[in-house]
Design a protein around this motif. Sequence first.
Motif, PDB file in Angstrom:
ATOM      1  N   ARG A  81      18.953  -1.978  -5.984  1.00 64.28           N
ATOM      2  CA  ARG A  81      18.527  -2.504  -7.325  1.00 64.28           C
ATOM      3  C   ARG A  81      17.410  -1.889  -7.779  1.00 64.28           C
ATOM      4  N   LYS A  82      17.186  -1.555  -8.800  1.00 64.53           N
ATOM      5  CA  LYS A  82      16.125  -0.611  -9.347  1.00 64.53           C
ATOM      6  C   LYS A  82      15.036  -1.499 -10.178  1.00 64.53           C
ATOM      7  N   SER A  83      14.049  -1.589  -9.671  1.00 64.77           N
ATOM      8  CA  SER A  83      12.979  -2.523 -10.638  1.00 64.77           C
ATOM      9  C   SER A  83      12.559  -1.699 -11.537  1.00 64.77           C
ATOM     10  N   LYS A  84      12.096  -2.485 -12.621  1.00 64.77           N
ATOM     11  CA  LYS A  84      11.212  -1.707 -13.658  1.00 64.77           C
ATOM     12  C   LYS A  84       9.969  -1.376 -13.350  1.00 64.77           C
ATOM     13  N   SER A  85       9.350  -2.388 -12.527  1.00 58.94           N
ATOM     14  CA  SER A  85       7.923  -2.169 -12.053  1.00 58.94           C
ATOM     15  C   SER A  85       7.599  -1.275 -10.736  1.00 58.94           C
ATOM     16  N   SER A  86       8.844  -0.619 -10.360  1.00 58.15           N
ATOM     17  CA  SER A  86       8.835   0.094  -9.254  1.00 58.15           C
ATOM     18  C   SER A  86       7.824   1.432  -9.343  1.00 58.15           C
ATOM     19  N   ASP A  87       6.753   1.112  -8.708  1.00 51.22           N
ATOM     20  CA  ASP A  87       5.628   2.236  -8.712  1.00 51.22           C
ATOM     21  C   ASP A  87       5.382   2.490  -7.263  1.00 51.22           C
ATOM     22  N   VAL A  88       4.317   3.299  -6.996  1.00 46.10           N
ATOM     23  CA  VAL A  88       3.603   3.486  -5.705  1.00 46.10           C
ATOM     24  C   VAL A  88       3.314   2.224  -4.973  1.00 46.10           C
ATOM     25  N   ILE A  89       2.541   1.381  -5.611  1.00 46.27           N
ATOM     26  CA  ILE A  89       1.743   0.221  -5.057  1.00 46.27           C
ATOM     27  C   ILE A  89       3.101  -0.780  -4.713  1.00 46.27           C
ATOM     28  N   GLY A  90       3.753  -1.089  -5.613  1.00 43.28           N
ATOM     29  CA  GLY A  90       4.813  -2.070  -5.620  1.00 43.28           C
ATOM     30  C   GLY A  90       5.934  -1.549  -4.350  1.00 43.28           C
ATOM     31  N   SER A  91       6.005  -0.338  -4.460  1.00 43.67           N
ATOM     32  CA  SER A  91       6.988   0.092  -3.104  1.00 43.67           C
ATOM     33  C   SER A  91       6.405  -0.254  -1.871  1.00 43.67           C
ATOM     34  N   LEU A  92       4.957   0.286  -1.959  1.00 40.10           N
ATOM     35  CA  LEU A  92       4.383  -0.070  -0.445  1.00 40.10           C
ATOM     36  C   LEU A  92       4.075  -1.518  -0.327  1.00 40.10           C
ATOM     37  N   ILE A  93       3.904  -2.433  -1.207  1.00 38.54           N
ATOM     38  CA  ILE A  93       4.253  -3.781  -0.738  1.00 38.54           C
ATOM     39  C   ILE A  93       5.302  -4.475  -0.472  1.00 38.54           C
ATOM     40  N   SER A  94       6.245  -3.794  -1.049  1.00 38.44           N
ATOM     41  CA  SER A  94       7.571  -4.567  -0.876  1.00 38.44           C
ATOM     42  C   SER A  94       8.101  -4.004   0.460  1.00 38.44           C
ATOM     43  N   ILE A  95       7.234  -3.104   1.378  1.00 41.56           N
ATOM     44  CA  ILE A  95       7.897  -2.638   2.640  1.00 41.56           C
ATOM     45  C   ILE A  95       8.043  -4.001   3.671  1.00 41.56           C
ATOM     46  N   PHE A  96       7.216  -4.988   3.226  1.00 43.91           N
ATOM     47  CA  PHE A  96       7.405  -5.987   4.189  1.00 43.91           C
ATOM     48  C   PHE A  96       8.023  -7.018   3.504  1.00 43.91           C
ATOM     49  N   ASP A  97       8.941  -8.013   4.542  1.00 44.88           N
ATOM     50  CA  ASP A  97       9.715  -9.054   3.638  1.00 44.88           C
ATOM     51  C   ASP A  97       9.102 -10.203   2.801  1.00 44.88           C
ATOM     52  N   SER A  98       7.733 -10.574   3.338  1.00 44.60           N
ATOM     53  CA  SER A  98       7.280 -11.409   2.639  1.00 44.60           C
ATOM     54  C   SER A  98       5.673 -11.006   2.390  1.00 44.60           C
ATOM     55  N   LYS A  99       5.088 -11.397   1.306  1.00 44.79           N
ATOM     56  CA  LYS A  99       3.866 -11.104   0.657  1.00 44.79           C
ATOM     57  C   LYS A  99       2.604 -11.699   1.657  1.00 44.79           C
ATOM     58  N   GLU A 100       3.168 -12.701   2.329  1.00 47.40           N
ATOM     59  CA  GLU A 100       2.145 -13.495   3.368  1.00 47.40           C
ATOM     60  C   GLU A 100       1.417 -12.573   4.176  1.00 47.40           C
ATOM     61  N   THR A 101       1.961 -11.383   4.775  1.00 47.15           N
ATOM     62  CA  THR A 101       1.673 -10.634   5.681  1.00 47.15           C
ATOM     63  C   THR A 101       0.431  -9.669   5.237  1.00 47.15           C
ATOM     64  N   PHE A 102       0.816  -9.318   3.916  1.00 45.69           N
ATOM     65  CA  PHE A 102       0.220  -8.638   2.988  1.00 45.69           C
ATOM     66  C   PHE A 102      -1.257  -9.228   2.467  1.00 45.69           C
ATOM     67  N   VAL A 103      -0.912 -10.506   2.083  1.00 47.48           N
ATOM     68  CA  VAL A 103      -2.273 -11.304   1.881  1.00 47.48           C
ATOM     69  C   VAL A 103      -3.198 -11.274   3.025  1.00 47.48           C
ATOM     70  N   ARG A 104      -2.561 -11.733   4.270  1.00 43.64           N
ATOM     71  CA  ARG A 104      -3.302 -12.088   5.551  1.00 43.64           C
ATOM     72  C   ARG A 104      -4.204 -10.963   5.801  1.00 43.64           C
ATOM     73  N   GLU A 105      -3.607  -9.501   5.786  1.00 47.95           N
ATOM     74  CA  GLU A 105      -4.390  -8.634   5.970  1.00 47.95           C
ATOM     75  C   GLU A 105      -5.609  -8.265   5.069  1.00 47.95           C
ATOM     76  N   LEU A 106      -5.089  -8.382   3.768  1.00 45.99           N
ATOM     77  CA  LEU A 106      -6.060  -8.269   2.833  1.00 45.99           C
ATOM     78  C   LEU A 106      -7.305  -9.144   2.981  1.00 45.99           C
ATOM     79  N   ARG A 107      -7.234 -10.397   3.436  1.00 49.53           N
ATOM     80  CA  ARG A 107      -8.064 -11.427   3.690  1.00 49.53           C
ATOM     81  C   ARG A 107      -9.022 -10.844   4.814  1.00 49.53           C
ATOM     82  N   ASP A 108      -8.244 -10.492   5.871  1.00 50.48           N
ATOM     83  CA  ASP A 108      -9.028 -10.065   7.103  1.00 50.48           C
ATOM     84  C   ASP A 108     -10.203  -8.874   6.702  1.00 50.48           C
ATOM     85  N   MET A 109      -9.502  -7.745   6.146  1.00 49.68           N
ATOM     86  CA  MET A 109     -10.358  -6.639   5.751  1.00 49.68           C
ATOM     87  C   MET A 109     -11.482  -7.001   4.534  1.00 49.68           C
TER      88      MET A 109
END
Length: 918
Positions: free
Chosen positions: A568-596
């Motif tokens: 599935r090719k996403s139109k917004s597929s860029d570097v940031i989107g590809s890195l964020i989508s490594i994880f199944d849910s965005k809660e993991t990313f948001v939780r780490e963002l809150r800690d840092m």
Amino acid sequence: MSLEMAPDSSICAARSHIFASVFAPASPIDFISGLAPTAKSIQRGSSSDKGTRNRAWRPATTFLSIPDRNFEDLLLHIASDEEDYLKLWNRDKKPSKETRDALTYLIRLSTKESEHEDASNSIFDWYELEIRRHFLQNFKEDLSIVSSASHPDGLLREKFPDVFQSISTSFDRNSLLEGFLVRCLLLMRRIYFTPLVQYMLPVLERRAQEKCFMKFERSFHLMIRYAIPGPSLSDLITRTLTKHTLVILGISSLKERADINEDASVDDMEVDRQYSMSYQDWRAAPSVEFRSQMMTEFEDVQVTTARERLLSLLKNLQLVGIGGEKAQEAFAGVMDTMMTEFIRVAYTGHWEGPSVVSFHLRQWITDVYAQLAIQVLPIINVPEPAIRESDLDKWQEIGIARLGALRVGELFDVIVEWPASSGAIEDLRQFARHPAARHHLTQAFVAALNRRLLHPGASTVEILQVYISIIRAFNLLDPKGVLLDRIARPIRRYLRDRDDTVNAIVGGLLADPADADGRGSSNAETLVELAAELNKAHQNSLRNDTGELDFDDLNWVPDPIDAAPDYRKSKSSDVIGSLISIFDSKETFVRELRDMLADRLLQKRAEFEQEMSVLELLKLRFGDNALQACEVMLRDIFDSRRVDTVVRNDQGMTNSQDQETPELHAKILSHFFWPELKGHQFKVPSEITELQQRYAEGFESLKQSRKLTWLNGFGQVTVELDLEDRVFVEEVSTWQATVIYAFNSGTAESESVSKTIPELSAQLDMSAALVRSACLFWVSRRILTEVPGQRDTFCVLESLPATKNDNNNDTEYAAVDSTSSHTAAEIDESAVAAANAAVAKESAEAAAMEKMNLYWQFIVGMLTNQGAMPLQRIVMMLKIAVPGGFPFSNEELREFLAGMVSKGKIEIVSGGNYKIVR
């Protein structure tokens, strides 16, 4: 008595002459089948013809017979004049009139007999068998041995010492064919064909001459091929062709230039670039016309010589019978290898963009490669030697494919050097057009990634940096994203299993964009380029990804044929989107963002513009609700400044007349939105406690129904230490300031206060490891010193030790003091690092034990309901009962249970089972 009279000699001579005129003298050749005249042929002619034939046979065969001389005699005259070596084989004399007439008679007679059934007794047949006999008896064995030798030079000098003792030339496998064998075979051909061409063939008609000559030539070729083994012959031809084609095709000059470049730069060399196969020279050419002339005009002398030698060699191979199919096969194999070798030598490591490698390769194939084939193919008897346009196109396709194979092998290094290597990706675009080539590219690159990147030796930041380069490069290589989808899967799977992946990504987003441009202090362990990438991708992040539901997209094309079923090719597929989508849910990313973000907001800084900018950009991707807690955290910091000012004014803590009273500022955090902050627990000095109480009263009066809980482990303290010979000012952590404050004597006396680590730990209610770390920190600042002979006992260093007499001048004293201070600081820094590591380890163990306490209730329930249980069964039950599995090992659980045993909560009974203490 009777006397026996000897016959008269004259009578005997007359009888012999008469007998010889009727019967030809017997010779060993007469007893070889096929050489002597048969009865049937004798009976065919009259008795006068028979006598004439027999009289002509003897002088003709005597003239044509070849003296037996061995292979060494041939070698002795390999470099001599033609007349010298022809004498040894009776080829220098012209036939007498009688011999010439005899040859003419027998040749014409054989021509007439060839019209009948049996012509096996012709003079041509006899000479053909004579050639075979001589070759097999004199040359065949040595020729076979030499041609098959792996080290011919040593063999020749050992076997023929008299010949090679005065020859300095060495013959290896590469020069054996051209420098030795062909010359020997040409001498043999000269020996055998001289009488045939000069005295026998001119008697025949032209058509008969060609037929007869081809028969002898075919027979000679068969003898040579029989003497030289096929594998050895193919190897010799291949080696010799390779030696010359390396020069003609420009490969050897490119190798020499590469070797020179290792010792000297190209700018320092004076190179004649009028004739060059170099891609760099061709690329730097001022015009298209000059580029077209570089490979065709002003040919180098070395190249011209190699071309002449190659063509001459191939012609000689045809003469001696070892050309033909063998030469065709060898030439085809060599040209195939040379194309691969030229591409490897000419284009390896040349990745700069924009790339014109394909144009250079096509011109080289047209002007150099194909021209050599045009010159060689007619010589080696290739049917239809003309090069068609379709053949040229096919060679160019093969060249592009092999260039692509080279770039596939270099792809990992190309990705590492991105974006300076964009030209290599442009070359790969021409290669990756067919499904088979695309499959080969992905398989080879994934294997290289597993071997060189996806292993414990590579840090997470390094893996992410390569992954970012892969995303950018493969978006250029395949805009549809199919190849990137295949390559990224193993990388994303590996990054998902690493614990610090989210931390590295978030740290890069929060970094200063100036570091990515080289204007700031870049850190190798931080993905600073993500901060700049986030700003660049702002416009792309504004577009929503509607996927297959984008019915109004007029530029829509179907997915490639080799796309995966779940592609599935996403139109917004860029570097940031590809890195964020490594994880199944965005809660993991948001939780780490809150800690840092919490760690950064707690720092003593005036502005947080970078954090605000990142948060606003990420809200466009995640939405406002996902980052609500982070937004509240930022608002808390800015509101704290206003509240802090109001509280301090209300409590009269702003303009203190007493300089001894410290100033207290606070950051007020909303407990519900901030992550759980686990700092070190200890007692602060009483002066600070009083200020905290006054501050809390002021806050509670301002914010009713709210209460402050002080986190003493966080924050910074600016300390000013007044010592006998100096004043020390530095910003340190709260627990470091608390420890040094405990050494305050409170008097003006010069007596130094000394304390032990256990005393400080009990006085401050601080862990011993944290106390030791703080003491070693102050030792590194030369404020404290460890008492000699008393371990873990420290005292204040009121005066720096003097290493020079007071009579020395101040300059010398300052220099010595600076040196000694620097040396001591280096020693103490290592101790501080070790102490900090011990504190970090203790904190990690405490955090692990606290996390283990979450599973204690499960363990209590199991031991209460099912009785005593061994360790293995407890682990098995925890893996089943705990959602998500039990994350600790057996050894960690054993240590935890040992701690509970020491606390008296459980006990170990017989068999090593654990049981609840009633």
